[in-house]
Design a protein around this motif. Structure first.
Motif, PDB file in Angstrom:
ATOM      1  N   ALA A  17      -4.510  -7.690   8.611  1.00  0.00           N
ATOM      2  CA  ALA A  17      -4.445  -9.036   8.028  1.00  0.00           C
ATOM      3  C   ALA A  17      -5.708  -9.335   7.225  1.00  0.00           C
ATOM      4  N   ARG A  18      -6.858  -8.986   7.763  1.00  0.00           N
ATOM      5  CA  ARG A  18      -8.126  -9.241   7.063  1.00  0.00           C
ATOM      6  C   ARG A  18      -8.182  -8.471   5.749  1.00  0.00           C
ATOM      7  N   ALA A  52       7.162  -0.878  -4.958  1.00  0.00           N
ATOM      8  CA  ALA A  52       6.053  -0.013  -5.372  1.00  0.00           C
ATOM      9  C   ALA A  52       5.570   0.849  -4.206  1.00  0.00           C
ATOM     10  N   LEU A  53       5.441   0.241  -3.032  1.00  0.00           N
ATOM     11  CA  LEU A  53       4.986   0.995  -1.866  1.00  0.00           C
ATOM     12  C   LEU A  53       6.033   2.022  -1.442  1.00  0.00           C
ATOM     13  N   LYS A  54       7.303   1.633  -1.465  1.00  0.00           N
ATOM     14  CA  LYS A  54       8.380   2.566  -1.101  1.00  0.00           C
ATOM     15  C   LYS A  54       8.371   3.769  -2.032  1.00  0.00           C
ATOM     16  N   ASP A  55       8.197   3.520  -3.331  1.00  0.00           N
ATOM     17  CA  ASP A  55       8.152   4.611  -4.304  1.00  0.00           C
ATOM     18  C   ASP A  55       6.994   5.566  -4.038  1.00  0.00           C
ATOM     19  N   ALA A  56       5.928   5.048  -3.396  1.00  0.00           N
ATOM     20  CA  ALA A  56       4.770   5.872  -3.054  1.00  0.00           C
ATOM     21  C   ALA A  56       4.878   6.459  -1.646  1.00  0.00           C
ATOM     22  N   GLY A  57       6.005   6.216  -0.975  1.00  0.00           N
ATOM     23  CA  GLY A  57       6.213   6.761   0.363  1.00  0.00           C
ATOM     24  C   GLY A  57       5.516   5.975   1.465  1.00  0.00           C
ATOM     25  N   ILE A  58       5.241   4.699   1.199  1.00  0.00           N
ATOM     26  CA  ILE A  58       4.540   3.852   2.166  1.00  0.00           C
ATOM     27  C   ILE A  58       5.483   2.748   2.631  1.00  0.00           C
ATOM     28  N   VAL A  59       5.562   2.534   3.930  1.00  0.00           N
ATOM     29  CA  VAL A  59       6.381   1.456   4.475  1.00  0.00           C
ATOM     30  C   VAL A  59       5.604   0.152   4.325  1.00  0.00           C
ATOM     31  N   SER A  60       6.244  -0.823   3.696  1.00  0.00           N
ATOM     32  CA  SER A  60       5.583  -2.112   3.485  1.00  0.00           C
ATOM     33  C   SER A  60       5.964  -3.079   4.591  1.00  0.00           C
ATOM     34  N   GLY A  61       5.478  -4.284   4.449  1.00  0.00           N
ATOM     35  CA  GLY A  61       5.944  -5.358   5.308  1.00  0.00           C
ATOM     36  C   GLY A  61       7.400  -5.662   4.965  1.00  0.00           C
ATOM     37  N   LEU A  62       8.042  -6.418   5.813  1.00  0.00           N
ATOM     38  CA  LEU A  62       9.437  -6.814   5.618  1.00  0.00           C
ATOM     39  C   LEU A  62       9.489  -7.983   4.641  1.00  0.00           C
ATOM     40  N   VAL A  63      10.268  -7.826   3.578  1.00  0.00           N
ATOM     41  CA  VAL A  63      10.419  -8.900   2.604  1.00  0.00           C
ATOM     42  C   VAL A  63      11.277  -9.994   3.229  1.00  0.00           C
ATOM     43  N   LEU A  64      10.755 -11.215   3.238  1.00  0.00           N
ATOM     44  CA  LEU A  64      11.465 -12.352   3.804  1.00  0.00           C
ATOM     45  C   LEU A  64      12.245 -13.077   2.714  1.00  0.00           C
ATOM     46  N   ALA A  65      13.302 -13.772   3.112  1.00  0.00           N
ATOM     47  CA  ALA A  65      14.160 -14.473   2.155  1.00  0.00           C
ATOM     48  C   ALA A  65      13.388 -15.525   1.352  1.00  0.00           C
ATOM     49  N   ASP A  66      12.324 -16.064   1.921  1.00  0.00           N
ATOM     50  CA  ASP A  66      11.562 -17.107   1.225  1.00  0.00           C
ATOM     51  C   ASP A  66      10.429 -16.541   0.365  1.00  0.00           C
ATOM     52  N   THR A  78      -2.861   3.439  12.262  1.00  0.00           N
ATOM     53  CA  THR A  78      -4.275   3.804  12.350  1.00  0.00           C
ATOM     54  C   THR A  78      -5.080   3.025  11.312  1.00  0.00           C
ATOM     55  N   LYS A  79      -6.383   2.979  11.518  1.00  0.00           N
ATOM     56  CA  LYS A  79      -7.270   2.356  10.532  1.00  0.00           C
ATOM     57  C   LYS A  79      -7.130   3.081   9.199  1.00  0.00           C
ATOM     58  N   GLU A  80      -6.976   4.394   9.241  1.00  0.00           N
ATOM     59  CA  GLU A  80      -6.815   5.186   8.027  1.00  0.00           C
ATOM     60  C   GLU A  80      -5.538   4.801   7.293  1.00  0.00           C
ATOM     61  N   ASP A  81      -4.449   4.542   8.038  1.00  0.00           N
ATOM     62  CA  ASP A  81      -3.198   4.080   7.421  1.00  0.00           C
ATOM     63  C   ASP A  81      -3.428   2.764   6.678  1.00  0.00           C
ATOM     64  N   ILE A  82      -4.121   1.855   7.318  1.00  0.00           N
ATOM     65  CA  ILE A  82      -4.382   0.545   6.731  1.00  0.00           C
ATOM     66  C   ILE A  82      -5.266   0.685   5.497  1.00  0.00           C
ATOM     67  N   ASP A  83      -6.309   1.472   5.602  1.00  0.00           N
ATOM     68  CA  ASP A  83      -7.211   1.665   4.460  1.00  0.00           C
ATOM     69  C   ASP A  83      -6.471   2.297   3.284  1.00  0.00           C
ATOM     70  N   TYR A  84      -5.564   3.233   3.560  1.00  0.00           N
ATOM     71  CA  TYR A  84      -4.776   3.865   2.498  1.00  0.00           C
ATOM     72  C   TYR A  84      -3.842   2.848   1.846  1.00  0.00           C
ATOM     73  N   LEU A  85      -3.185   2.024   2.654  1.00  0.00           N
ATOM     74  CA  LEU A  85      -2.316   0.962   2.137  1.00  0.00           C
ATOM     75  C   LEU A  85      -3.085   0.064   1.178  1.00  0.00           C
ATOM     76  N   ILE A  86      -4.260  -0.383   1.599  1.00  0.00           N
ATOM     77  CA  ILE A  86      -5.059  -1.282   0.775  1.00  0.00           C
ATOM     78  C   ILE A  86      -5.508  -0.581  -0.500  1.00  0.00           C
ATOM     79  N   GLU A  87      -5.913   0.672  -0.381  1.00  0.00           N
ATOM     80  CA  GLU A  87      -6.310   1.447  -1.562  1.00  0.00           C
ATOM     81  C   GLU A  87      -5.152   1.537  -2.549  1.00  0.00           C
ATOM     82  N   MET A  88      -3.951   1.818  -2.052  1.00  0.00           N
ATOM     83  CA  MET A  88      -2.789   1.942  -2.932  1.00  0.00           C
ATOM     84  C   MET A  88      -2.418   0.600  -3.557  1.00  0.00           C
TER      85      MET A  88
END
Length: 108
Positions: A17-18, A52-66, A78-88
């Motif tokens: 979240a941070r 964009a994340l799916k195209d890069a092979g990364i699971v994103s958050g769930l898109v909400l109707a709103d 892992t922290k590494e997963d999070i850091d990679y997500l943010i980098e991408m």
């Protein structure tokens, strides 16, 4: 122990979240305590982020109707997963590659 695993999951979710809210235009929807799930609102459409994340092979958050995104962290995150997500996300949406910037020259 179970308590240590729960604390670890909560710490990862709060780190996620941070890091997400450090991105331009990303903010937590609710200013309330949470364990491992939270909603992020962004100036970028959630479905665009997800695609964009799916195209890069990364699971994103769930898109909400709103238009928000429900994100979570688990014991597998892992922290590494999070850091990679943010980098991408930074690469995909915030970094200029130089070709889109004008340098004061004339356009062809």
């Amino acid at each position: 122990s179970r308590r240590q695993r729960q604390m670890c999951i909560r710490d990862r979710a709060h780190y996620l979240a941070r890091k997400l809210t450090e991105l331009p235009g990303f903010k937590l929807r609710f200013n309330t305590p949470f364990f491992n799930e939270f909603v992020i609102d962004s100036e970028i459409p959630a479905d665009e982020i997800s695609t964009a994340l799916k195209d890069a092979g990364i699971v994103s958050g769930l898109v909400l109707a709103d238009g928000g995104m429900l994100w979570c962290a688990t014991e597998m995150t892992t922290k590494e997963d999070i850091d990679y997500l943010i980098e991408m996300l930074n690469i995909m949406f915030f970094e200029q590659d130089g070709e889109n910037e004008t340098d004061g020259g004339t356009e062809a």
